[in-house]
Design an enzyme around this catalytic site. Structure first.
Site: not given
Ligand code: 5RP
Length: 223
Positions: A107, A98-99, A101, A86-88, A31, A125
């Site tokens: 972050e 988060k995390g 990625g 972004g966020a999970d 994102t 989300k």
């Molecule tokens: C990376 C994160 C990202 O913000 C989270 O994984 C969301 O990723 P995406 O936008 O690909 O859904 O925390 O460490």
């Protein structure tokens, strides 16, 4: 509208939160990649749209540099007006997991510099209670087995994410089976465990605003 299109929408919308000529904090993920793309397009018509960025990962740094954005070390900045990430998962209070990625530590460091955290996410989300998404925890490798035992004792399941080393040289432990009803408390508790670098609960650095991509457009949540 596809999930990817919703991400594009919120990536574009986040630009409205970035003051012209400022230094912006930039997160990590697919994102955020859309936000960086939107920033790149804006810089073509207005080269002073931002004067620089503080980045939360090698991945975002490379993308920003490719667009000609100056990337400043976090140590050189005392505060940022806005951090875009972004966020999970995000709950209705703005607490996040988060995390996904693996960039959570950097972050959180950049988020901590910012006056406002603008979360960009698609509507999948948004949750009532954090914990459906596996909670990432960055751990110094020699502590990983003990950290896993501690989560197991809490009734959760935890394992080291295979094939992943963080930008800081550590491992990620992913935890499932948690229902995080008090995010700030769990963030504080897990951060006390020896060897834990950062837990992926962002409650003390929660979102101020969430731009949520929906099939009907951007829904703005303020906390
Ligand atoms: C990376 C994160 C990202 O913000 C989270 O994984 C969301 O990723 P995406 O936008 O690909 O859904 O925390 O460490």
């Amino acid at each position: 509208m596809t999930q990817d299109e919703m991400k594009t929408l919120v990536g574009q919308a986040a630009l409205d939160y970035v003051t012209a000529g400022s230094v912006v904090g930039v997160g990590t993920g697919s994102t955020v990649d859309k936000f960086i793309d939107a920033l790149g397009a804006a810089l073509k018509t207005d080269p002073q749209r931002v004067v620089g960025a503080v980045s939360s990962s090698v991945r975002s740094t490379e993308r920003l540099l490719a667009l000609g954005v100056k990337v400043l070390p976090a140590e050189s900045v005392s505060s940022l007006a806005v951090y875009i990430d972004g966020a999970d998962e995000i709950n209705h209070q703005g607490d996040m997991i988060k995390g996904g990625g693996a960039a959570l530590t950097r972050e959180k460091i950049v988020a901590d510099l910012a006056e406002r955290f603008v979360c960009i996410a698609d509507e999948t989300k948004l949750v009532d209670t954090l914990g459906r998404f596996p909670l990432p925890v960055e751990v110094i490798p020699m502590a990983s087995a003990q950290v896993i035992r501690r989560f197991t004792a809490m009734g959760a399941q935890a394992k080291v994410r295979e094939g992943v080393t963080t930008d800081n040289g550590n491992v990620i432990v992913d935890v499932t089976g948690l229902s995080i009803t008090n995010p700030a408390q769990m963030e504080s508790d897990v951060n006390q465990w020896p060897g834990v670098v950062t837990v992926g609960i962002f409650a003390r650095n929660r979102a101020s605003v969430c731009l949520l991509g929906t099939p009907n457009g951007v829904r703005t949540l303020t906390f």
